[in-house]
Design an enzyme around this catalytic site. Structure first.
Site, PDB file in Angstrom:
ATOM      1  N   GLU A 105       0.838  -1.206   0.000  1.00  0.00           N
ATOM      2  CA  GLU A 105       0.000   0.000   0.000  1.00  0.00           C
ATOM      3  C   GLU A 105       0.871   1.254   0.000  1.00  0.00           C
ATOM      4  O   GLU A 105       0.564   2.241  -0.681  1.00  0.00           O
ATOM      5  CB  GLU A 105      -0.920  -0.002   1.229  1.00  0.00           C
ATOM      6  CG  GLU A 105      -2.038  -1.041   1.142  1.00  0.00           C
ATOM      7  CD  GLU A 105      -2.790  -1.187   2.451  1.00  0.00           C
ATOM      8  OE1 GLU A 105      -4.025  -1.264   2.407  1.00  0.00           O
ATOM      9  OE2 GLU A 105      -2.131  -1.223   3.519  1.00  0.00           O
TER      10      GLU A 105
ATOM     11  N   LYS B 290      24.254   4.068  23.091  1.00  0.00           N
ATOM     12  CA  LYS B 290      25.361   4.741  22.401  1.00  0.00           C
ATOM     13  C   LYS B 290      25.524   4.075  21.044  1.00  0.00           C
ATOM     14  O   LYS B 290      26.125   3.006  20.919  1.00  0.00           O
ATOM     15  CB  LYS B 290      26.660   4.664  23.194  1.00  0.00           C
ATOM     16  CG  LYS B 290      27.747   5.504  22.539  1.00  0.00           C
ATOM     17  CD  LYS B 290      29.024   5.517  23.311  1.00  0.00           C
ATOM     18  CE  LYS B 290      30.017   6.434  22.606  1.00  0.00           C
ATOM     19  NZ  LYS B 290      30.236   6.052  21.190  1.00  0.00           N
TER      20      LYS B 290
ATOM     21  N   ARG C  43      30.704  15.598  11.857  1.00  0.00           N
ATOM     22  CA  ARG C  43      31.315  16.124  13.082  1.00  0.00           C
ATOM     23  C   ARG C  43      32.708  16.675  12.792  1.00  0.00           C
ATOM     24  O   ARG C  43      33.111  17.697  13.328  1.00  0.00           O
ATOM     25  CB  ARG C  43      31.401  15.018  14.142  1.00  0.00           C
ATOM     26  CG  ARG C  43      32.036  15.493  15.441  1.00  0.00           C
ATOM     27  CD  ARG C  43      32.172  14.351  16.442  1.00  0.00           C
ATOM     28  NE  ARG C  43      32.735  14.857  17.694  1.00  0.00           N
ATOM     29  CZ  ARG C  43      34.026  15.058  17.925  1.00  0.00           C
ATOM     30  NH1 ARG C  43      34.905  14.790  16.987  1.00  0.00           N
ATOM     31  NH2 ARG C  43      34.454  15.522  19.076  1.00  0.00           N
TER      32      ARG C  43
ATOM     33  N   GLU D 135      23.031  10.542  14.886  1.00  0.00           N
ATOM     34  CA  GLU D 135      23.972   9.532  14.414  1.00  0.00           C
ATOM     35  C   GLU D 135      23.429   8.883  13.145  1.00  0.00           C
ATOM     36  O   GLU D 135      22.254   8.511  13.071  1.00  0.00           O
ATOM     37  CB  GLU D 135      24.128   8.464  15.506  1.00  0.00           C
ATOM     38  CG  GLU D 135      25.413   7.716  15.465  1.00  0.00           C
ATOM     39  CD  GLU D 135      26.506   8.355  16.305  1.00  0.00           C
ATOM     40  OE1 GLU D 135      27.615   7.810  16.312  1.00  0.00           O
ATOM     41  OE2 GLU D 135      26.271   9.394  16.948  1.00  0.00           O
TER      42      GLU D 135
END
Length: 678
Positions: free
Chosen positions: A36, A116, A137, A176
């Site tokens: 769908e 983490k 980063r 992340e």
């Protein structure tokens, strides 16, 4: 079909698909079947193919693909992306909690616990709800613009929607990027079927995908984005806790990690750690521990930051994964400053998702402490699942022919004597800039962006030039124009690339004394110390003549660094290279007045859109006067410089009674101190 009707139908389909994406990716509660969903997606795509001029900016079909880039542009983070401190056991965790609670006397502290994630941290910028930039980063201060690639990530919203909350004018979300286990397994199976290289682990696969210059390659990879925090929000979101902030992000369309826990004590945090460790194999994503944060945002502000990490959060890492192998050889590598580092060459062993064949042993003292010998059996583990390390030597398995390792008497690269001053742990080659190993690292450092900033002189050029014996030291860079024909003969180096290189070298001759000092690669002298030395001594001649006592009086220079600086300028071969650099035309503006640090120790904040200068330029002017530029307003802030569309920081400054200055007044103040836009 009327144009308005087509647009209306497109808008309905986009909103419907966004709603189902949110239910599937964020809430993990799909409301329709895959078939769908595909039907809705193809219905929208068919309309867009029929009316390409009406394709909407936030269409989910536009997330995939795009033009390949020639390189990634560098971007300075407005709010630095700091790293987290680590704890590895219950004792360290409880010590972290004690430090937190000692700074928050008589306050109840709750801890937010999150997974983490073992991925790549990125920053996303939204303006009026529209994704405008994605940045890696990088080193925490500067990252790379990977906007085209992040737009291909399916669960990442390009346009924010919420029925409950107003969309902020500016929002910077940190999170992340990773590859779920199922997607990683399928990708590797596909790679193997095509006879192509497979990836060692999901993190490598995600990193390789995000680093593709062609976004079509990234689009074909099963990447996912998980939000973990808010760096900036204007106007302020008004939330008071980390836990509520994460829930708010889900309302805007972001996916967060599948487990969050609000803990009332550090003992409860430890219990959650043990629970998550047991559940780790069953998770859909790779994790290497959990993140523990003080939940209350006001308490976070009270706790503040250390130089590179927040005081209010830490990463509680899982025990490292270990394996046994043998030491085949121990080689000595020579670094940029001449440091000799022993590296153990191992019989390759698979540890924590990667094959490890080399492990640093740091220094001769560590070799003696471990009593590691060539031929020994050792336990290798990955600290925090990242850095391989020799944990233990097994003397009971030691063969009779195992070799004891000694510090070499001469440099393995240039044969200069190896020196190890009394009281120091590190041995060094005394060859200085004439040592080939130090030379290549010195050249890489010298040409780097924060040093002489010679764009285009990358590793491939440097290696080729060293092979051709055109670079014996950094001064030779400024004589490369004399070897134009030789440069043109280097493979894949045409007329344009050679001319660009020569132009970049010529442009680098105009610099600053601080940059030049930093470029020299003096041991212990980073950017800040180089700036302090330039401000204190004003001229290169004065710095060269300074004795240890004079150097020690410089801010940011300790006793040992002072000796290293003095030793550098006492070495005849270093002075020879310096003289050749100056003779080649490297120069900087002469100081017009005695050194002044009128803003020494002050904390300044920049906010809003600056029109007459970049944030980097404003930051450099403030730093030159001794000020520190902060990403947040506090009672210690001296002044806020506000550009257009300044938001929550301006409001906070008003509440705290902090002076606010507009851009024009700021530039006038800087001009009064001799700081102007270059």
């Amino acid at each position: 079909m009327a144009i308005t009707s087509v647009i209306e139908q497109m808008r309905q389909l986009i909103q419907l698909i966004a709603k189902h994406n949110h239910a599937y990716y964020v809430m993990d509660q799909p409301t329709i079947s895959d078939s769908e969903y595909d039907h809705l997606f193809h219905q929208l795509k068919a309309l867009e193919e029929q009316y390409p001029e009406l394709v909407q900016a936030d269409s989910p079909t536009t997330k995939v693909g795009g033009q390949a880039l020639s390189k990634f542009e560098s971007v300075t983070h407005v709010v630095p992306m700091l790293s987290l401190g680590n704890v590895f056991n219950q004792e360290d965790l409880f010590a972290f909690a004690r430090r937190v609670e000692e700074r928050l006397p008589n306050q109840k502290v709750q801890y937010e616990v999150e997974l983490k994630l073992d991925g790549l941290a990125i920053s996303l910028w939204y303006e009026n709800g529209v994704l405008v930039r994605g940045v890696t980063r990088g080193d925490g201060e500067t990252g790379e613009d990977i906007t085209q690639n992040v737009k291909t990530i399916r669960n990442l919203p390009k346009v924010l929607h919420s029925e409950k909350y107003e969309i902020p004018r500016l929002l910077e979300v940190r999170g992340e990027v990773l590859m779920p286990k199922s997607g990683f397994e399928k990708l590797n199976a596909d790679q193997e079927a095509k006879g192509e290289k497979t990836f060692a682990n999901p993190r490598n696969a995600a990193a390789g995908s995000l680093r593709q210059l062609d976004p079509n390659i990234a689009a074909a990879r099963p990447l996912a984005f998980y939000a973990y925090g808010i760096a900036q929000c204007e106007p302020n979101h008004g939330l008071t806790t980390m836990h509520d902030s994460l829930q708010w992000l889900t309302e805007l369309g972001f996916q967060i990690a599948e487990r969050q826990y609000l803990c009332n004590s550090i003992q409860e945090v430890q219990q959650r750690y043990e629970q998550i460790q047991q559940e780790r194999p069953n998770l859909q994503v790779e994790i290497d521990g959990m993140v523990v944060k003080v939940d209350d945002l006001k308490q976070q502000q009270q706790l503040g930051f250390l130089s590179r990490e927040p005081r209010w959060a830490t990463a509680y890492k899982f025990p490292a994964q270990a394996a046994l192998t043998t030491v085949e050889q121990i080689d000595w590598q020579v670094g940029r400053t001449g440091t000799l580092t022993p590296v153990a060459r191992l019989n390759p062993v698979f540890v924590g998702g990667v094959t490890v064949s080399n492990v640093t042993l740091h220094n001769i003292g560590e070799i003696h402490r471990l009593d590691v010998r060539i031929g020994d059996t050792v336990s290798v583990y990955r600290t925090g699942d990242v850095i391989p390390k020799v944990e233990k030597v097994w003397p009971e398995f030691r063969p009779a022919e195992a070799e004891v390792v000694h510090l070499p008497e001469s440099c393995p690269v240039c044969a200069s004597p190896v020196v190890m001053p009394e009281g120091e742990a590190l041995a060094r080659c005394s060859g200085g800039l004439y040592c080939a190993a130090q030379r290549i690292e010195a050249i890489r450092h010298f040409v780097s962006r924060k040093a002489m900033d010679i764009e285009g002189l990358g590793d491939r050029w440097v290696e080729s030039l060293l092979r051709l014996d055109l670079l014996k030291d950094v001064a030779d860079i400024y004589h490369l124009h004399e070897h134009r024909e030789t440069l043109l003969g280097i493979e894949k180096m045409g007329e344009k690339s050679v001319q660009n290189l020569i132009d970049a070298i010529e442009a680098s001759k105009k610099t600053t004394l601080a940059r030049f000092i930093y470029a020299l690669g003096i041991r212990g002298v980073g950017e800040t110390t180089a700036r302090m030395l330039a401000n204190t001594f004003q001229t290169l001649e004065a710095l060269k003549a300074a004795n240890v006592e004079a150097l020690k009086k410089t801010p940011d220079v300790g006793d040992i660094t002072a000796e290293w600086i003095a030793d550098f300028f006492l070495a005849p071969h270093n002075i020879e290279v310096l003289d050749r650099l100056i003779a080649a035309g490297i120069h900087w503006d002469a100081p017009t007045a005695p050194t002044r640090q009128p803003l020494n120790g002050e904390s300044w904040v920049l906010t809003g859109t600056l029109e007459q200068m970049t944030r980097d330029q404003a930051t450099q002017m403030l730093q030159a006067l001794g000020a520190r530029v902060s990403g947040s307003v506090s009672s210690k802030t001296k002044c806020v410089v506000a550009g257009e569309k300044a938001g929550s920081k301006l409001e906070k400054a008003a509440k705290l009674g902090i002076p606010v200055m507009n851009e024009t007044d700021f530039l006038s103040l800087m001009a009064g101190y001799g700081q102007t836009l270059s």
